[in-house]
Motif scaffolding. Structure first.
Motif, PDB file in Angstrom:
ATOM      1  N   ILE A 106       0.851  -1.190   0.000  1.00  0.00           N
ATOM      2  CA  ILE A 106       0.000   0.000   0.000  1.00  0.00           C
ATOM      3  C   ILE A 106       0.887   1.240   0.000  1.00  0.00           C
ATOM      4  CG2 ILE A 106      -0.225   0.234   2.520  1.00  0.00           C
ATOM      5  CD1 ILE A 106      -3.289   0.723   1.938  1.00  0.00           C
ATOM      6  N   HIS A 107       0.338   2.363  -0.396  1.00  0.00           N
ATOM      7  CA  HIS A 107       1.153   3.578  -0.504  1.00  0.00           C
ATOM      8  C   HIS A 107       0.303   4.820  -0.270  1.00  0.00           C
ATOM      9  CE1 HIS A 107      -0.534   4.564  -4.528  1.00  0.00           C
ATOM     10  NE2 HIS A 107      -0.645   3.250  -4.609  1.00  0.00           N
ATOM     11  N   ASP A 108       0.968   5.933  -0.028  1.00  0.00           N
ATOM     12  CA  ASP A 108       0.256   7.199   0.148  1.00  0.00           C
ATOM     13  C   ASP A 108      -0.045   7.816  -1.210  1.00  0.00           C
ATOM     14  OD1 ASP A 108       2.734   8.098  -0.634  1.00  0.00           O
ATOM     15  OD2 ASP A 108       3.177   9.188   1.210  1.00  0.00           O
ATOM     16  N   LYS A 109      -0.766   8.935  -1.184  1.00  0.00           N
ATOM     17  CA  LYS A 109      -1.167   9.585  -2.425  1.00  0.00           C
ATOM     18  C   LYS A 109      -1.450  11.048  -2.131  1.00  0.00           C
ATOM     19  CE  LYS A 109      -3.767   8.249  -6.492  1.00  0.00           C
ATOM     20  NZ  LYS A 109      -2.549   7.788  -7.149  1.00  0.00           N
ATOM     21  N   MET A 110      -1.096  11.915  -3.075  1.00  0.00           N
ATOM     22  CA  MET A 110      -1.281  13.352  -2.900  1.00  0.00           C
ATOM     23  C   MET A 110      -2.108  13.904  -4.055  1.00  0.00           C
ATOM     24  SD  MET A 110      -0.673  16.134  -1.134  1.00  0.00           S
ATOM     25  CE  MET A 110       0.772  15.911  -0.077  1.00  0.00           C
ATOM     26  N   ILE A 155      -7.916  -6.884  -3.876  1.00  0.00           N
ATOM     27  CA  ILE A 155      -7.687  -5.468  -4.136  1.00  0.00           C
ATOM     28  C   ILE A 155      -8.876  -4.643  -3.672  1.00  0.00           C
ATOM     29  CG2 ILE A 155      -6.160  -5.883  -6.111  1.00  0.00           C
ATOM     30  CD1 ILE A 155      -8.574  -5.417  -7.936  1.00  0.00           C
ATOM     31  N   PRO A 156      -8.660  -3.363  -3.356  1.00  0.00           N
ATOM     32  CA  PRO A 156      -9.800  -2.503  -3.029  1.00  0.00           C
ATOM     33  C   PRO A 156     -10.563  -2.148  -4.301  1.00  0.00           C
ATOM     34  CG  PRO A 156      -7.781  -1.214  -3.072  1.00  0.00           C
ATOM     35  CD  PRO A 156      -7.378  -2.655  -3.283  1.00  0.00           C
ATOM     36  N   PRO A 157     -11.788  -1.664  -4.180  1.00  0.00           N
ATOM     37  CA  PRO A 157     -12.510  -1.230  -5.387  1.00  0.00           C
ATOM     38  C   PRO A 157     -11.754  -0.109  -6.092  1.00  0.00           C
ATOM     39  CG  PRO A 157     -13.952  -1.254  -3.451  1.00  0.00           C
ATOM     40  CD  PRO A 157     -12.562  -1.434  -2.944  1.00  0.00           C
ATOM     41  N   ALA A 204      -2.730  -1.068  -4.764  1.00  0.00           N
ATOM     42  CA  ALA A 204      -2.841  -1.459  -3.359  1.00  0.00           C
ATOM     43  C   ALA A 204      -3.477  -2.851  -3.341  1.00  0.00           C
ATOM     44  CB  ALA A 204      -3.700  -0.468  -2.580  1.00  0.00           C
ATOM     45  N   PHE A 205      -2.945  -3.756  -2.517  1.00  0.00           N
ATOM     46  CA  PHE A 205      -3.461  -5.130  -2.561  1.00  0.00           C
ATOM     47  C   PHE A 205      -2.935  -5.956  -1.394  1.00  0.00           C
ATOM     48  CE2 PHE A 205       0.398  -4.861  -5.176  1.00  0.00           C
ATOM     49  CZ  PHE A 205       1.205  -5.832  -4.592  1.00  0.00           C
TER      50      PHE A 205
END
Length: 397
Positions: A106-110, A155-157, A204-205
């Motif tokens: 998983i990771h962040d996002k801006m 995985i998320p939607p 993300a998974f």
């Protein structure tokens, strides 16, 4: 039924006896996203190993000061500032995938601009809530994978919001061809169709590492990835995130879109509210009231245009709600209506222009084009009446 979705409990979960084969890998870059990360790190069971990867030296220093309480953090790694989360996954974390059976990445996002802040925050919430929503939820994800041996990827939607339309539009964008080429390069034998939109958006998974082996065992180099500033679309990174389910499929595993039940409840409510608003507009503008009518729109549009052709006199049979829908429909096709035909009742509704309502017996020109726009229950009776009156050019709306 494709059975893609899986909803698991957030607040209740069974314990895991052995966490030794499970790991969470987090890629972080943005200093002001640390609080979100720390919030979800607390949800990870203490016996699950955690690795954090970053290309931001200042963030690494800040993490080292603020993560002392997390005894399960094995390492905070620094990587080159190229390829973002994708290179973190495939280069910096390659050994992690090799050494663990179950991997969460998983990771962040801006947000790219101020207008996109709410949508991006919602996307981040989607990823973290449906990957690391609570300790019980993480246990449920792991148990689900352990009990369902064919599930290789969860995985998320795809992101769903007012301005990010990946969940409900063609999310290939410019990435169909580069995804096909990527899969060929990896030695995958999938046949993927453009009409089958990719499930995975956002990288993300949770995965069974064996399912993605062809991807992470490739000899990736930082030079394989586009340099900053990264293009908005069409790069190798965009292809890789879309390729994940296909790589898993090629290895004999299936992909599930997973949600925690609390998030899913809110998601379903929002979807229904948006569907109501969407069909209010479709009904007002196009006379489309159902999913069947929406799906049939291209076919019906072609049929009506072919039916009308060069006809100068087009009439609608009916003066009720379906006739009103038909008028809206035809107006969008620039088809002018000469008038409205009914069996005998000549009480003109308010919405019909005066003098344009006719009884079927009063219409003498038998070569006109008539579109029957009434309830399906009455269509065959009216079709019979029109044929008895020698009308031949008839279309059932």
């Amino acid at each position: 039924m494709k059975n893609r979705y899986c909803i698991l409990q957030k607040k209740e979960g069974s314990l895991i006896k052995d966490y030794s084969t499970s790991v969470v890998v987090v890629y972080l870059y943005y200093l002001d996203k640390i609080e979100i990360c720390l919030k979800y790190l607390k949800n990870i069971p203490q016996k699950v190993d955690v690795y954090i990867i970053t290309s931001n030296v200042k963030l690494k220093e800040l993490l080292e000061k603020n993560c002392c309480e997390f005894k399960n953090i094995k390492e905070i790694r620094i990587k080159q500032n190229r390829g973002r989360d994708i290179s973190a996954m495939l280069i910096s974390a390659k050994d992690i995938f090799i050494n663990y059976k179950y991997v969460c990445f998983i990771h962040d996002k801006m947000a790219k601009n101020k207008d996109m802040i709410p949508d991006t925050e919602k996307w981040v919430s989607n990823m973290f809530e449906n990957m690391l929503g609570s300790e019980n939820y993480i246990n449920n994800v792991l148990n689900y994978m352990k009990n369902n041996k064919k599930v290789g990827l969860m995985i998320p939607p795809a992101p769903y919001s007012k301005n990010i339309s990946r969940w409900y539009t063609n999310s290939w964008l410019k990435n169909y061809n580069n995804t096909v080429k990527l899969l060929e390069m990896l030695g995958c034998n999938n046949v993927i169709e453009y009409k089958d939109y990719p499930l995975a958006i956002g990288n993300a998974f949770w995965c069974r590492s064996e399912a993605l082996k062809k991807l992470y065992e490739h000899n990736w180099k930082y030079e394989d990835f586009d340099d900053e500033p990264l293009k908005m679309d069409g790069t190798i990174s965009h292809a890789i995130e879309r390729a994940l389910p296909y790589v898993a499929d090629d290895s004999g595993y299936i992909t599930k879109v997973v949600m925690n039940n609390v998030w899913a409840e809110c998601f379903l409510e929002e979807i229904q509210d948006d569907m109501i608003k969407t069909f209010d507009i479709l009904s007002d503008e196009y006379g489309i009231r159902s999913l069947t009518e929406l799906r049939n729109y291209p076919k019906r549009k072609k049929e009506i245009l072919e039916f009308v052709g060069k006809s100068k006199e087009v009439y609608i049979y009916g003066a009720g709600d379906r006739a009103k829908d038909c008028v809206k429909y035809l107006q969008k096709l620039n088809i002018h209506i000469k008038g409205y035909i009914v069996t005998e009742n000549l009480n003109e509704p308010d919405w019909i222009e005066s003098g344009k309502l006719y009884s079927v017996s009063s219409v003498k020109n038998k070569n006109i084009s008539i579109i029957i726009a009434v309830s399906i229950n009455y269509q065959q009776d009216i079709l019979h009446i029109l044929k008895e009156n020698k009308f031949r050019r008839i279309y059932l709306f």
